[in-house]
Design an enzyme around this catalytic site. Structure first.
Site, PDB file in Angstrom:
ATOM      1  N   VAL A  69      10.487   6.051   9.905  1.00  0.00           N
ATOM      2  CA  VAL A  69       9.710   7.240   9.565  1.00  0.00           C
ATOM      3  C   VAL A  69       8.287   6.872   9.125  1.00  0.00           C
ATOM      4  CG1 VAL A  69      11.689   8.667   8.952  1.00  0.00           C
ATOM      5  CG2 VAL A  69      10.633   7.214   7.193  1.00  0.00           C
ATOM      6  N   LYS A 102       0.807  -1.197   0.000  1.00  0.00           N
ATOM      7  CA  LYS A 102       0.000   0.000   0.000  1.00  0.00           C
ATOM      8  C   LYS A 102       0.856   1.268   0.000  1.00  0.00           C
ATOM      9  CE  LYS A 102      -3.269  -2.381   3.042  1.00  0.00           C
ATOM     10  NZ  LYS A 102      -3.676  -2.474   4.454  1.00  0.00           N
ATOM     11  N   ASP A 134      14.566  -0.344   1.976  1.00  0.00           N
ATOM     12  CA  ASP A 134      15.142  -0.516   3.306  1.00  0.00           C
ATOM     13  C   ASP A 134      16.138  -1.680   3.233  1.00  0.00           C
ATOM     14  OD1 ASP A 134      15.262  -0.051   6.132  1.00  0.00           O
ATOM     15  OD2 ASP A 134      13.799  -1.619   6.475  1.00  0.00           O
TER      16      ASP A 134
END
Ligand code: IMP
Ligand code: MG
Length: 183
Positions: free
Chosen positions: A152, A42, A102
């Site tokens: 974050v 998403k 990441d």
């Protein structure tokens, strides 16, 4: 929601400036070729919709869904929930668009799956890149921002499913983590 934010790392103006820049790079790279933007749900929905509206060239849009379970701030087991139809993959040039690169596991796995299903080419464009966290060898072809190794939220990025609708990118206060993890 805003009260849960410790520090704003990228405000709305900075985000738009960064997207304008990366959109120009992607536009020049694909000008004159047929390609499909594949938004990874998403998290990338906010970035992808701002990005494609800054690319004044013909393109198609498709979606894949990947979720990594382990409801905290580290990625767990990766599930690929759905893919475009075979006709949207085979022989196509694909640009995977994701919220953040990441460990690299999501995009390298998605690239492998799409190539296996017959894609002609798979490149990627990410909103954020955290190079310090890489666990597999994978680099994005385009990125809007490089960020330090800090969890974050906002602008599509979530914590436990929340905060995707914040218009900026920020770090969370400790109390906000504790509230959701323990409760
Ligand atoms: P990967 O580790 O490169 O596979 O990243 C997989 C996913 O982890 C991303 O698409 C995000 O959904 C999530 N993720 C990684 N870092 C963050 C972060 O700082 N905030 C929110 N989600 C993150
Ligand atoms: Mg996520």
């Amino acid at each position: 929601m805003h009260d849960d934010i410790e520090k704003v790392l990228l405000d709305e103006q900075q985000i738009i400036a960064g997207i304008d820049k990366v959109a120009k790079q992607v536009t020049e790279a694909y000008r004159g070729t047929e390609f499909t933007v594949v938004s990874v749900l998403k998290g990338s929905c906010v970035f992808a919709s701002d990005l494609i509206r800054r690319m004044p060239i013909p393109l198609e849009l498709a979606f894949v869904s990947a979720s990594s379970y382990g409801d905290g701030t580290t990625s767990g087991q990766l599930d690929l929930n759905f893919f475009p139809a075979e006709g949207e993959i085979r022989g196509k040039r694909l640009l995977l668009v994701d919220d953040i690169l990441d460990t690299g596991k999501t995009l390298s796995r998605l690239k492998g799956e799409l190539m296996k299903r017959g894609a002609a080419e798979v490149r990627s464009c990410v909103f954020l890149d955290k190079p310090a966290r890489r666990a597999v060898e994978y680099d994005a072809d385009f990125r809007a921002f490089e960020v330090e190794d800090l969890f974050v939220v906002g602008y599509g990025l979530d914590f436990a499913g929340r905060y995707r609708n914040l218009p900026y990118v920020g770090s969370l206060k400790k109390e906000a983590y504790a509230g959701l993890v323990d409760g």
